[in-house]
Enzyme design. Structure first.
Site, PDB file in Angstrom:
ATOM      1  N   PHE A 122       0.854  -1.187   0.000  1.00  0.00           N
ATOM      2  CA  PHE A 122       0.000   0.000   0.000  1.00  0.00           C
ATOM      3  C   PHE A 122       0.889   1.236   0.000  1.00  0.00           C
ATOM      4  O   PHE A 122       1.730   1.405   0.890  1.00  0.00           O
ATOM      5  CB  PHE A 122      -0.937   0.041   1.205  1.00  0.00           C
ATOM      6  CG  PHE A 122      -1.851   1.248   1.182  1.00  0.00           C
ATOM      7  CD1 PHE A 122      -2.991   1.243   0.398  1.00  0.00           C
ATOM      8  CD2 PHE A 122      -1.549   2.378   1.913  1.00  0.00           C
ATOM      9  CE1 PHE A 122      -3.824   2.352   0.346  1.00  0.00           C
ATOM     10  CE2 PHE A 122      -2.372   3.487   1.877  1.00  0.00           C
ATOM     11  CZ  PHE A 122      -3.512   3.486   1.090  1.00  0.00           C
ATOM     12  N   ASP A 207       9.424   2.598   1.314  1.00  0.00           N
ATOM     13  CA  ASP A 207       8.281   3.318   1.853  1.00  0.00           C
ATOM     14  C   ASP A 207       8.240   3.075   3.363  1.00  0.00           C
ATOM     15  O   ASP A 207       7.894   1.993   3.822  1.00  0.00           O
ATOM     16  CB  ASP A 207       7.005   2.808   1.172  1.00  0.00           C
ATOM     17  CG  ASP A 207       5.728   3.422   1.718  1.00  0.00           C
ATOM     18  OD1 ASP A 207       5.744   3.989   2.823  1.00  0.00           O
ATOM     19  OD2 ASP A 207       4.691   3.311   1.038  1.00  0.00           O
ATOM     20  N   LYS A 236       3.203   9.871   8.518  1.00  0.00           N
ATOM     21  CA  LYS A 236       2.531   9.389   9.719  1.00  0.00           C
ATOM     22  C   LYS A 236       3.183   9.873  11.018  1.00  0.00           C
ATOM     23  O   LYS A 236       2.905  10.962  11.494  1.00  0.00           O
ATOM     24  CB  LYS A 236       2.408   7.869   9.688  1.00  0.00           C
ATOM     25  CG  LYS A 236       1.338   7.374   8.707  1.00  0.00           C
ATOM     26  CD  LYS A 236       1.066   5.902   8.882  1.00  0.00           C
ATOM     27  CE  LYS A 236      -0.007   5.392   7.916  1.00  0.00           C
ATOM     28  NZ  LYS A 236      -1.351   5.849   8.271  1.00  0.00           N
TER      29      LYS A 236
END
Length: 385
Positions: A122, A207, A236
Site C-alpha cells: 500500500f 516506503d 505518519k
C-alpha cells in the site's frame, strides 16, 4: 444527514479528549488506543514536548511559503537525514504525496518508467501511488491505472530476478507491509532487492510511511536489515498528528530535484515542522529506542503466552510495535467487540488484527489490552481457556 462523502466506514465513537494512550469519547467512555491514529501518534496523544513546540510556533507565524528561508525546516531536514543516514529532504503534506514525489524523482533520475512493487503493498491513493499499490480493492471503479508498474509476490526473489531488466527505474517496497497484513520482508529477499538494484542501476525506494520514526525500535525499519536505499519516504509518525510527509534521498539525486522540478504550497508548514522537530528529538534517542525494543518484545511474549492456546489465532507477527494477529474470527465483529470492551485496534488485510500502540505505551496498558483481546476471543473460541 451528513455532508461528508461516505469514504470511511466510521466507527460509532466520537472522541472528546485524548492523552497518552487513552482516548475518551463524548459519552465519557474510556478506551485504550492501540491505533495511534493509524500509526501516527507515536508519542501518544498530546505529548508535552510536541504541544509546547506547536504552541511556540503559533505565536510566531503559521505560514509563509517555501519562497522563504526557514531555519526550522533546515533543522528538521538535518534530523531526518541524519536519522536515516542519508543526505537530502523534500517536505510534503502526507505519505501519499511523499511517495508520489519519490516516484517522480526515480523516473527523472533514471530516465526510465518501469517501477516494480509488490502484491499486498500500500503506497497511497493518488493516481501514481494507487497504481503503485499491489491491491486491486483500492483501484476499483477508477479506470485504467498508470501502466508503468509491475507487481510481484512479496519475498519472492526468483520472481524479481525474472522481472528485472535495464528498463527498470526502481524497486519500491515496504519493509513491513502494514495495511496489507503485517508481512515482514525476509532478510535474504531484502538484500537481494538491494543487489539487483545495484546490478541494473535502478533506484531502491523504501516506503517508511508506517514503519518509520521509531515504530520498529530504530529510526527507520530498513536499518533492522542493514539496507542502504536511495530514496526513503516518511510521514505518519513524523509530525505526531500534524500533517507532514518527507522524501529522503542521497546526495547524488540533488540535481534531479532542482528549482521548479517539484513543489508543495503547504509542504514543510511551520507548525508541522515544529511538531516534527520535537518528535524526532524525543524518539531518535538511543535510550528511547531501546525501550521500544524491550517493551515491544514484552508485548509479543505476552500475546503469545496469553492468546497462544486459541486455535482461532493462526500466527502472531511483529517488528517492534507493528503487530499483526492473524485470526479466523470475523474481523469486523472482533474489532467491534474490542471497542465495546474498551480497546481500539485496526484491521490489516482480510484477517489480521493490527495493533499500533503509541511507542510510549506502559506495561500495565499492554497487559490490559491483551486481557481485553483474551476476553473477546473466548466468546468466539472452541478452545476457551
Amino acid at each position: 444527514m451528513s455532508h461528508l462523502f461516505p469514504t470511511y466506514a466510521r466507527w460509532d465513537v466520537e472522541p472528546e479528549q485524548a492523552e497518552g494512550c487513552i482516548m475518551i469519547d463524548k459519552n465519557g467512555k474510556k478506551y485504550l488506543d492501540f491505533t495511534a491514529g493509524i500509526g501516527v501518534c507515536n508519542l501518544g496523544h498530546r505529548p508535552e514536548a510536541v504541544q509546547k513546540a506547536i504552541s511556540s510556533q503559533l505565536d510566531r507565524f503559521w505560514h509563509v511559503s517555501n519562497l522563504f528561508m526557514q531555519g526550522e525546516q533546515e533543522k528538521a531536514a538535518k534530523l531526518l537525514a541524519e536519522g536515516a543516514k542519508m543526505d537530502l529532504v523534500f517536505f510534503a503534506n502526507s505519505g501519499a504525496e511523499a511517495n508520489e514525489a519519490a516516484i517522480k524523482l526515480a523516473r527523472k533520475a533514471t530516465g526510465r518508467k518501469k517501477i516494480i512493487t509488490f502484491t499486498n503493498s500500500f503506497h497511497g491513493r493518488t493516481f501514481a501511488t494507487m497504481s503503485a499499490t499491489g491491491q486491486d480493492k483500492i483501484k476499483t471503479g477508477f479506470g485504467p491505472m498508470l501502466e508503468t508498474f509491475v507487481y510481484l509476490p512479496f519475498n519472492d526473489l526468483d520472481a524479481l530476478k525474472e522481472a528485472m531488466d535495464n528498463e527498470t527505474a526502481a524497486i519500491m517496497l515496504e519493509v513491513v507491509q502494514g495495511e496489507g497484513g503485517i508481512h515482514i520482508g525476509d532478510d535474504e529477499f531484502l538484500q537481494g532487492v538491494q543487489e539487483l538494484c545495484k546490478e541494473y542501476n535502478a533506484l531502491f525506494i523504501i516506503d517508511e510511511i508506517q514503519t518509520g520514526i521509531g515504530r520498529t525500535g530504530v529510526p527507520f525499519a530498513f536499518q533492522q536489515f542493514n539496507l542502504t536505499p536511495d530514496i526513503v519516504t516518511s510521514a505518519k509518525g513524523l509530525g505526531n498528528g500534524l500533517p507532514i510527509g518527507a522524501v529522503i534521498g542521497r546526495k547524488e539525486l540533488e540535481t534531479v530535484f532542482g528549482p521548479g522540478s517539484h513543489g508543495s504550497t503547504f509542504g514543510g508548514n511551520p507548525l508541522s515542522i515544529a511538531a516534527a522537530i520535537a518528535t524526532m528529538e524525543t524518539i531518535f534517542q538511543e535510550e528511547f529506542l531501546q525501550k521500544v525494543l524491550n517493551n515491544s518484545q514484552y508485548l509479543y511474549e505476552k500475546i503469545c503466552s496469553d492468546l497462544g492456546s486459541f486455535e482461532e489465532i493462526n500466527e502472531v507477527r511483529n517488528l517492534g510495535f507493528m503487530f499483526g494477529i492473524e485470526t479466523s474470527v470475523d474481523l469486523p465483529v472482533l474489532l467491534k467487540e474490542l471497542r465495546e470492551n474498551g480497546l481500539l485496534a485496526l484491521p490489516a488485510g482480510s484477517n489480521v488484527l493490527r495493533l499500533l500502540p503509541p511507542l510510549t505505551v506502559s506495561i500495565s496498558e499492554m497487559d490490559e489490552a491483551v486481557n481485553i483481546i483474551k476476553t473477546v476471543m473466548k466468546k468466539h473460541s472452541k478452545t476457551a481457556v
